[in-house]
Design a protein around this motif. Structure first.
Motif, mmCIF file in Angstrom:
data_model
loop_
_atom_site.group_PDB
_atom_site.id
_atom_site.type_symbol
_atom_site.label_atom_id
_atom_site.label_comp_id
_atom_site.label_asym_id
_atom_site.label_seq_id
_atom_site.Cartn_x
_atom_site.Cartn_y
_atom_site.Cartn_z
ATOM 1 N N GLY A 125 0.852 -1.187 0.000
ATOM 2 C CA GLY A 125 0.000 0.000 0.000
ATOM 3 C C GLY A 125 0.885 1.233 0.000
ATOM 4 N N ASP A 135 -4.461 2.262 9.526
ATOM 5 C CA ASP A 135 -5.615 1.383 9.274
ATOM 6 C C ASP A 135 -5.194 0.196 8.407
ATOM 7 O OD1 ASP A 135 -7.181 3.065 10.671
ATOM 8 O OD2 ASP A 135 -8.166 3.995 8.927
ATOM 9 N N TYR A 136 -4.406 0.490 7.376
ATOM 10 C CA TYR A 136 -3.953 -0.568 6.454
ATOM 11 C C TYR A 136 -3.160 -1.629 7.218
ATOM 12 C CZ TYR A 136 -1.197 -2.679 2.627
ATOM 13 O OH TYR A 136 -0.590 -3.557 1.757
#
Ligand code: AMP
Ligand code: GLY
Length: 430
Positions: A125, A135-136
């Protein structure tokens, strides 16, 4: 008589010293100068100070010296647009232009490119904001390695291999909010850790065409057995004896050719070196990174391992001409060992006197990296990686014997080197 050119080599590392040596023995070179060069280069050619990060300064120097062809060694001037500025001034240069150099200057750009063209790489990401990055990371297990990378140039230091999710989160905060790597960390890549064996492949690219340079395996960690922190590279074996022809073929078919096709689809005119950093995983080879220049210390071994004239090849690439499919191997094996200053890759002393031996074992030569002449003209250390010893021989075993014989000499106080270069290296075991 074919053309004769005045050549400028830009850079000051072992790579540039090796390139300078190729230029000095090329029939095409009428004269060779370097900027800024190092202590060893200054013994062989005129060296002129320059700020390599300043394309205007490079152009001014090239103009003042009536240079016909400039070979740009390091990534910093390439990413800063040195080749574009030289082209605007009507001076031919070897190396990718600034647009093409984004493959090294921006890891987020490269990851998006790899994704778009389905070229195998670690799941990833890209982020420029902390909260979506954190969050990832929730998608990763709490335990286990996660890789967090500053997107921009960071002299090989912008990669954190975090042991846990919590440490990966800390790395994200340090880069995006704590400016750990300055503006290079304003964008980051988070990616899965790949298990496997690391290698690299250099392609010489001339826009439409490419040649494969001899394979090589760097040893990036500071300590034997590939442990300890990452460095710029502590030694290399070439050709890489752990790359059978089938693996090379697989790398070419699944990675090199799709990458070059993608580059053309993007309308990027790529001329120069494309260095593909690879992890050989159970699922096949995957891209770790691209560099837009020759590896250092890989160059020191790669260039002497083919018979063609390096300058002629670089000129053809810079002019966008066709390149030979296959280079002619000399048949030699080569090993280089880096002699580093004590403390590298962290802090280390500079200014330590260097004493070169009066003679070297057969097949061994010295290439300078972090060396300079002090105000009295004496050779002293000026960087972390100080000298490269290079051994060429009929076999890797003989090259190894020769190189470690040459390492018995004390070149400077507290020299540090790895004693296992070219010997079997385990799968990565961080
Ligand atoms: P890079 O500059 O992206 O090549 O990263 C520097 C070094 O970190 C590489 O040469 C590898 O040794 C290691 N590394 C980077 N990314 C990964 C990854 N996804 N998995 C395992 N090791 C990695
Ligand atoms: N030796 C690794 C590099 O030049 O990136």
């Amino acid at each position: 008589m074919s053309e004769r050119l005045k050549i400028l080599v830009v850079g000051s590392g072992g790579r540039e010293h090796a390139i300078l040596r190729e230029c000095l023995r090329s029939p095409i070179a009428s004269d060779v100068i370097a900027a800024p060069g190092n202590g060893g280069m200054a013994l062989e050619a005129q060296c002129i100070p320059v700020d390599v990060g300043d394309p205007t300064a490079i152009v001014e120097l090239a103009r003042a010296e009536s240079v016909d062809f400039a070979i740009i060694g390091p990534e910093v001037p390439l990413c800063a647009g040195a080749v574009d500025s030289l082209a605007d001034a009507g001076i031919l240069a070897f190396g990718p232009n600034a647009k093409a150099a984004r493959f090294e200057g921006s890891k987020t750009f490269t990851k998006d490119f790899l994704d778009k063209y389905n070229i195998p790489t670690a799941r990833f990401g890209n982020f420029s904001e902390t909260s979506p990055a954190l969050d990832y990371l929730e998608g990763y297990p709490e335990q286990g390695r996660i890789v967090v990378k500053a997107s921009g140039l960071a002299a090989g230091k912008g990669v954190i291999i975090a042991e846990t999710r919590a440490k990966a989160k800390q790395a994200v905060v340090d880069m995006l909010e704590g400016a750990q790597f300055g503006s290079s960390g304003e964008e980051i890549v988070i990616e899965e850790f790949m298990e496997g064996r690391e290698t690299s492949l250099h392609l010489l690219v001339s826009g439409q065409d490419f040649s494969v340079l001899p394979t090589s395996r760097d040893h990036k960690k500071i300590v034997e057995g590939d442990t300890g922190p990452n460095t710029g590279g502590m030694g290399v074996i070439a050709p890489d004896p752990t790359i059978p022809d089938e693996t090379l073929y697989e790398i070419l078919e699944t990675i090199a050719k799709p990458t070059l096709a993608g580059i053309q689809s993007e309308g990027i005119d790529y001329r120069g070196i494309l260095y593909i950093g690879l992890m050989l995983t159970d699922e096949g080879p995957k891209v770790l990174e691209f560099n837009v220049r020759l590896g250092d210390p890989e160059t020191q071994l790669i260039l002497p391992l083919f018979k063609e004239d390096t300058v002629e090849l670089f000129l053809s690439a810079a002019r966008g001409e066709s390149l030979p499919d296959n280079l002619t191997p000399t048949g030699d094996s080569a090993i280089t060992v880096v002699l580093a200053a004590d403390g590298y890759p962290d802090s280390y002393p500079k200014g330590t006197p260097i004493e070169l031996p009066v003679s070297l074992p057969e097949g061994v030569s010295i290439i300078h990296a972090g060396t300079k002449q002090d105000s009295n003209g004496n050779l002293v250390t000026s960087g972390g990686r100080v000298l490269n010893l290079v051994a060429l021989a009929d076999t890797a075993e003989i090259a190894s014997q020769r190189i470690y014989k040459a390492c018995e000499h004390t070149y400077f106080e507290k020299q540090y080197f790895r004693r296992d270069i070219g010997m079997t290296v385990p799968e990565n075991s961080y």
